[in-house]
Structures are given as structure tokens and as C-alpha cells.
Design an enzyme around this catalytic site. Structure first.
Site, PDB file in Angstrom:
ATOM      1  NE  ARG A  39      -4.302  -1.675   1.890  1.00  0.00           N
ATOM      2  CZ  ARG A  39      -5.103  -2.189   2.795  1.00  0.00           C
ATOM      3  NH1 ARG A  39      -4.790  -2.089   4.074  1.00  0.00           N
ATOM      4  NH2 ARG A  39      -6.212  -2.801   2.445  1.00  0.00           N
ATOM      5  CE  LYS A 204     -16.407 -14.709  10.951  1.00  0.00           C
ATOM      6  NZ  LYS A 204     -16.762 -13.722  11.994  1.00  0.00           N
ATOM      7  N   GLY A 357      -6.907  -6.589  -0.023  1.00  0.00           N
ATOM      8  CA  GLY A 357      -6.915  -7.331   1.231  1.00  0.00           C
ATOM      9  C   GLY A 357      -5.986  -8.527   1.223  1.00  0.00           C
ATOM     10  N   GLY A 381     -12.452  -4.054   0.852  1.00  0.00           N
ATOM     11  CA  GLY A 381     -13.799  -3.684   1.281  1.00  0.00           C
ATOM     12  C   GLY A 381     -14.457  -2.693   0.349  1.00  0.00           C
TER      13      GLY A 381
END
Length: 399
Positions: A39, A204, A357, A381
Site C-alpha cells: 500500500r 465467512k 486485502g 472492502g
């Protein structure tokens, strides 16, 4: 929507840049080591462009979740040092965000020099849900600058002071990184080249509900791996042993399976998985059929046959979006599935997008050349929320 060129002559102007420098750190307090500087490297082109324009560049960013108060575990000091190394010039560091150190540091900048402010989340106003509190903090940030450049794509889905409110108080523009991210996401959502394949992983199902819902009507193929796959397998009636399972998502997984069949979307699940008795790097791996996971084992990666099947499903794809690893890639014994997907993207002939991510971290950890992919996003996200069709406050405010 304005770009940097629309801000006019920036020589001698103080330009506040909201970057995303939220990188992983390791080591004892006071001697933190950056384990993945992706990043920071992604932030350099916009900062360097402003330096070359003669601006006095003031970088603000966050790291971790320090709960609105100073916490030495989350200081940006090592990040400022690494940024200076990448820029090839000294970077000043303010030990606060809007206090005396920030004021003195910014006042001391000459044309073409750069300063990094301390972690913006050390201030409760940054993430406050109260508009007045957030706005008061944004006022203090705005006093440090003459113009604002939004270049932290990983936070544009947040209505936060340094992302949203500052843009309302200063002449503002989109940085090169954010502009490139939005351009790629538009290509994924507005008439993508087909076949269009989406690979989703991570732990998830609940983290991906919105994007699965949105893409069932847009993608031609949807490949599911990672910890989330065990809820899908359970929804099909298979036992999953000690694997990660979200019991409350079983009905919605059944609904997604039904909708995919009705829409003609090829929803691909693994046929074999790598299991182990414990979640440990040295736990002995075993490959078993996906529908016969032993009761005393937990799945930690897709299996070798599934890796081949996933690669085959991506081979002729003209557009690929990948978000989420296929297994616990941090453990060598359970990284093969993620490696297989990454290699399939490298081999694909079309637009390949790694959705930020953990996927981006996996690409770097597994030794892939970042330039071999069409685009590696800095904001997982934000990417997912864009694909879901949700508004991105940090982008909308620039319009």
C-alpha cells in the site's frame, strides 16, 4: 469529478493527501517492521507527482484501529521512514495529527517536500458518527492545507473526517490511485468482456453476501473457496467436520445455489479439500473428498483437483475478479489452492483484478510478479461495496 490537474498550479501550495498506508507490522514496540509495503508503494506515484509539481505535500493516513486515542503500537513512524526510502527523499514526521507538532512540521515544509502526520485515528473525530464532532476535526485538518487529494481507495467507503468531510472544506480532487481503481471497477460492472468469472474466498459467507447477491445476475461463473465454502457444502447436505461454519447462513447459501442454477451461472465448489486436525502451520495435511470431511478434521484449503478445476474454469475467461484466498495461505502446507488461482489469473488472457486485502497479500507472499496481473486493488472492502452497488461516500463527495 476533478483530477489533480484541475487543481491548477500547485507550486508552493500545501496539499493534504489522504493515502491508505494501513500496512501490517511485526516486531516489538519501538522496533516495528513492515511485513508488506504494497500500500505504501501504491501511494508513491500520486505523492511523487505532487512533489514534482512543487507542492508542499502533507500525507494523512490511518493504521489499525487505535480507538480514537494515541497508541504507540499503531504509530505511522515506520511507515513515514519507508515512504521516504521509496520517494528517495527525507520525509518529515509529525508526532500528532492536528496539534503543535503537525502545525510546526507543515509550516517548515519547502516546495516539493513531504510530511506524514501521525495516525489520523488517534483522534476520535476521525471515525465519529456525530457529524458535528467529525466536522470539527475536519476543520482542524483543513487548516493545514490549501487543497485536498483523495488517494486512499481502501477508505473511500467510509464516511470519515479525512475522507469525506475534508473534501467539503477544501478544493478537492481524486488522486491517480483512486482514479485507476474506479476505472477498473467500472470495467467490471459496465459491460465486462465475457466470459466473466468471479472467484470468492476468505473466511465467512456473511462478509460476501452483498457481492454474491449482486454478481449472481452479472457473472458467468462464480467460484467459491476459502473458509466460506464449508457453509455452502453444509447447505448441500455434506458434513464439514470441525471446519469453519456459519449455521445462520445455511438457508441463504441454499438460496444462492438455487438462484445460480436458475440464472445459468456456473457456481463452482471444490470437490476435494485439504484438512488437518488443528489450525496450525505444522498440523499434518490430508486431502479428502469435499463431501466426506472427517468429524475430527477441519478444512484449511481447497484440494489439488479443485485447484485444477478452478484453473480450468478461468482459462478462457476474459474478465476475472478475485477476492479472498482459497485457504490459509500463510501456512505453506495450505497455500496450494491460493497459488493455483493466482497462477490461473496470470495465465488468463483478459482483465484480471485481484480485489485487495488478503488476496493482494497472498500474491506478494507467494512470490508472484504484481505486474503479471491486470490490477491489484488496494481496497478489498471498497471494491466489494462498489460491486454491490453501494455508494462510496469518499467518491460521491468529490462529484
Amino acid at each position: 469529478m476533478k483530477l489533480i490537474d484541475d487543481l491548477g498550479d500547485l507550486r508552493g501550495k500545501r496539499v493534504l493527501v489522504r493515502s491508505d498506508l494501513n500496512v501490517p507490522l511485526d516486531g516489538p514496540e519501538g522496533d516495528k517492521r513492515i511485513t508488506d509495503d504494497g500500500r505504501i508503494r501504491a501511494s508513491v506515484p500520486t505523492i511523487r507527482r505532487l512533489v514534482d509539481a512543487g507542492a508542499r505535500v502533507v500525507v494523512t493516513a490511518h493504521l489499525g484501529r487505535p480507538e480514537g486515542a494515541p497508541d504507540p503500537a499503531y504509530t505511522l513512524a515506520p511507515v513515514a521512514t519507508r515512504l521516504g526510502e521509496l520517494l528517495g527523499q527525507d520525509v518529515a514526521f509529525a508526532t500528532d495529527t492536528v496539534g503543535e507538532s503537525a502545525s510546526v512540521t507543515v509550516a517548515g515544509l519547502a516546495d516539493g517536500q513531504v510530511a506524514v502526520l501521525e495516525n489520523v485515528r488517534f483522534n476520535a473525530g476521525e471515525t465519529s458518527k456525530d457529524d458535528a464532532e467529525r466536522g470539527a476535526f475536519a476543520d482542524q485538518l483543513a487548516e493545514l492545507a490549501d487543497a485536498f487529494v483523495s488517494d486512499g481507495f481502501g477508505v473511500v467507503h467510509r464516511k470519515q473526517a479525512s475522507v469525506y468531510d475534508v473534501a467539503q472544506r477544501l478544493p478537492s480532487a481524486m488522486g491517480g490511485l483512486v482514479a485507476a481503481e474506479i476505472d477498473v471497477l467500472r470495467r467490471l460492472t459496465e459491460d465486462p468482456d465475457r466470459p466473466y468469472a468471479v472467484v470468492l474466498g476468505g473466511s465467512k459467507v456473511s462478509d460476501k453476501l452483498g457481492v454474491i447477491d449482486a454478481l449472481l445476475g452479472k457473472a458467468d461463473r462464480l467460484l467459491i473457496g476459502g473458509g466460506m465454502v464449508f457453509t455452502f457444502l453444509k447447505a448441500q447436505g455434506h458434513e464439514v467436520g470441525k471446519s469453519l461454519l456459519e449455521e445462520d447462513q445455511l438457508d441463504i447459501c441454499r438460496e444462492y445455489l438455487r438462484r445460480a442454477e436458475e440464472a445459468g451461472v456456473d457456481l463452482v465448489l471444490p470437490t476435494d479439500v485439504v484438512v488437518a486436525p488443528e489450525f496450525k502451520a505444522d498440523s499434518p495435511p490430508t486431502v479428502v473428498p469435499a463431501d466426506r470431511i472427517p468429524a475430527d478434521q477441519l478444512g484449511l484449503d481447497i484440494g489439488p483437483e479443485s485447484g485444477k478445476a478452478f484453473a480450468a474454469a478461468l482459462a478462457d475467461a476474459r474478465t476475472v475478479f478475485w477476492n479472498g484466498p482459497m485457504g490459509v495461505f500463510e501456512f505453506d502446507a495450505f497455500s496450494a489452492g491460493t497459488r493455483a488461482v493466482a497462477q490461473a489469473l496470470v495465465d488468463a488472457d483478459g482483465l484480471t483484478v485481484v480485489g485487495g486485502g488478503d488476496s493482494a497479500a497472498a500474491v506478494r507472499r507467494l512470490g508472484f510478479d504484481e505486474n503479471a496481473f491486470g490490477h491489484i486493488s488496494t481496497g478489498g472492502g471498497a471494491s466489494l461495496e462498489y460491486l454491490e452497488g453501494k455508494p462510496l461516500p469518499g467518491i460521491d463527495v468529490l462529484s
